[in-house]
Write an enzyme that holds these catalytic residues in place. Structure first.
Site, short mmCIF file in Angstrom:
data_model
loop_
_atom_site.label_atom_id
_atom_site.label_comp_id
_atom_site.label_asym_id
_atom_site.label_seq_id
_atom_site.Cartn_x
_atom_site.Cartn_y
_atom_site.Cartn_z
N LYS A 80 -18.09 -5.31 10.98
CA LYS A 80 -17.42 -6.68 10.77
C LYS A 80 -16.11 -6.30 11.27
O LYS A 80 -15.98 -5.26 11.76
CB LYS A 80 -16.75 -6.20 9.58
CG LYS A 80 -18.24 -6.23 8.00
CD LYS A 80 -17.43 -6.61 6.98
CE LYS A 80 -18.27 -6.46 5.72
NZ LYS A 80 -18.63 -5.77 4.48
N ARG A 88 -1.82 -6.22 -8.55
CA ARG A 88 -1.04 -6.78 -8.01
C ARG A 88 -1.09 -8.12 -9.08
O ARG A 88 -0.05 -8.53 -9.08
CB ARG A 88 -1.21 -8.23 -6.66
CG ARG A 88 -0.84 -6.75 -5.45
CD ARG A 88 -0.60 -7.49 -4.01
NE ARG A 88 -2.79 -7.59 -4.14
CZ ARG A 88 -3.19 -7.65 -3.17
NH1 ARG A 88 -2.71 -8.44 -1.95
NH2 ARG A 88 -4.31 -8.31 -3.15
N HIS A 142 1.14 -1.08 0.24
CA HIS A 142 -0.17 -0.08 0.14
C HIS A 142 1.32 1.18 -0.58
O HIS A 142 0.81 2.36 -0.54
CB HIS A 142 -0.92 -0.05 1.25
CG HIS A 142 -1.95 -0.52 1.04
ND1 HIS A 142 -2.18 -1.68 2.52
CD2 HIS A 142 -3.21 -1.53 -0.04
CE1 HIS A 142 -3.19 -2.66 2.11
NE2 HIS A 142 -3.51 -2.62 1.01
N SER A 178 -3.58 -7.90 3.35
CA SER A 178 -3.42 -8.10 4.51
C SER A 178 -3.87 -9.66 4.48
O SER A 178 -3.84 -9.60 6.15
CB SER A 178 -4.35 -6.63 4.37
OG SER A 178 -4.13 -5.65 3.64
#
Lengths: 150, 150, 150, 150, 150, 150
Positions: free
Chosen positions: B42, B91, B18, B129
């Protein structure tokens, strides 16, 4: 020195596609350790110990195939068991993109840990653990997709 | 008029991948707003405010990088903050297919909102992540994958 | 013999992309059965019966389009309703890889069940049920993405 | 300092998809140089100078869009014209894989040369120079795919 | 029995990406044969014998790496040289789709010929023979992409 | 009205994968026209008329399969032969991306021309005309990949 390859996975369940990879890899490595990664937090469809027993029964006649379970990082388990290779099957491009990132992280975490890939045989390429669980949960017959009896 | 790009994400956690995108995009835009999208429903692995502080610490010396959190639709947040551009990294092809649909919806929801893509540098392309959370949850060392100390 | 195609899905919700596939397939098949697969264990965003009514309202004027719900394996449902074809739309390569495996399993479970694919029209290709749920949950306007009123 | 983006390509021919990228990128950069890469050894379908004139006619009213031709490496041309950005459109995953490698080489050859990507609008995503040449060579009508008259 | 892997390719030219695969594969196999497939009908950019010499010079200190050229089918060459494994690198999904079909045909032509894949290291993943030829033909510097001097 | 599907291709050569698609599509359409697209400028490996004869011999017993050759645009040929459907097989994501663009252009050139896709059966998915030509040119045995004798 013996070449030991670790074949890690959740194997929920172990499929004929997995078996295909293990048997073909036997010609490359001296020993293969099939290791069920599990996590006491995550619910499985087939219990770890049940699957461990089923996989073991498939390879009972193979002295160079071991079956185990583990709960640590794959790279740590490989290191502790002298496995310098990870073995993984590739079925399609989605697998490729996923396995690519995992392989890089594993090499990064344990320098020298090399992931070796075989492409799953076409006749098994459509079999996934996810689909087997789905079919099984609806009472469908999954016996053609697994190398043992449930 | 100042060209403001919004870099939205859940950043759970923010990675060196990032950071790579943000720093390279600084040459294109006048200001970059890194905004952590969260949802009280969440569960996160790293708390929103904790991550906000960590990201802020990375860019403390950059007057043209702001860090924020938001809970509305990304397109609405962009509109409210005069950001005419969304910034995203790519990516691999899985990212591409996903980002393609998101970009179209965002342009559709807020006419003129343009998503600008950079391809993540190869050395960071395997960092996600998800993998960091996985490694961290097993006690593995993730310091090489993040631009701050946990 | 009448050529019946089953268009299975969770349709949570049914989108204009789904409608596009159904209407184009009408030129190929004699009858299309849109069937909402549901599972009492899995929580939906839009209730099954609510969606069934909405889809039915879209195709009220089409004598050769039926709408139904089912809870068994798709291949079993197709077999019980004399549908020798499954109809599916493809939006991108991620869809392709997923649908490929599903199609093979369905053919395997019910010999002769043929999955027929149309590629979603470009203007609808970015619309997914997932994105609609996301936008709707934030109070965004999704009326352009669905062929009925919520 | 003026932000100049180079939009390089063989443009054999320039399409409405290319035009879409250029016009959208105008909101990001101060100047865009559309440059036709050619090679005296390689046969083109549409002559370089003919295409140069056609593209120029499309953007005659835009003071910040320049059209040129070049025969050196793209990175060298960019360097000589103070373009610090390459602009490219992405239509699908095949484009992505190809552009990824090109972008890395260009950054490598000319440090700091950043390739910025926009995803081609869905309605233009199926248009390729190759298909236009094919259709045109059979006498088909390609006027809907190009932003000028042949 | 010695495990011999054949690393076949046109190697026009051999790259640092190729070298990466060979050196990593040395830990898996006992011997690696790098074999340049050529075809007197097809024009090369770098002559076969020139490349053979360059590759040989790279691995002069490795007793278990051989370099050769061949003009028959890869499966036949492998068979004649007792190589039971083909070694290939994968850089991305385009490679994967291509290599998948080649691997199946090779296994089909010579039963038991197993293709073993490694994923190219990220820092070399963008290097292709095609791009090197392109850059070299324009007089660009390609020395960073090849493990020998031209 | 009879549902006629056109199965267009260069078929250089026609493979068992092609045969698989044709035979499965017979259950969907009333008539299938296999049409060899050729171009007097482009050199083929197997002559058009030779291949036409071979394909015809495969389907001699099928009254609803016709074999033809054509040199105009596929959409024009379809239009002239009242074929409202194009039939195409998909083997992998590379095929998907290519076929996606072709299908859109064909629908655009001849409004209503619908391309219907089947996914090639796994056991034939690795067979391509390109690979057959390659193997054949080296004197390899290709009889397993084609449904007729050369």
């Amino acid at each position: 020195m013996k070449k030991i390859a670790l074949f890690p996975g959740s194997f929920d369940p172990f499929t004929k596609g997995h078996e295909d990879i293990v048997l073909r890899a036997l010609n490359i490595f001296d020993e293969i350790v099939i290791a069920i990664g599990y996590n006491s937090q995550k619910k499985r469809y087939f219990e770890t110990d049940f699957m461990l027993e089923k996989i073991s029964s498939c390879f009972a006649n193979y002295g160079n195939i071991k079956v185990d379970k583990y709960t640590e990082l794959t790279a740590i388990y490989a290191h502790n068991h002298n496995a310098k290779y990870l073995l993984r099957g590739l079925r399609n491009t989605t697998d490729f993109e996923y396995e690519n990132t995992i392989a890089m992280v594993n090499k990064d975490l344990y320098n020298g840990l090399e992931t070796v890939f075989l492409i799953t045989s076409p006749k098994f390429a459509f079999i996934s653990s996810t689909i087997i669980r789905e079919v099984h949960s609806y009472g469908g017959d999954v016996s053609r997709y697994i190398p043992y009896q449930l």
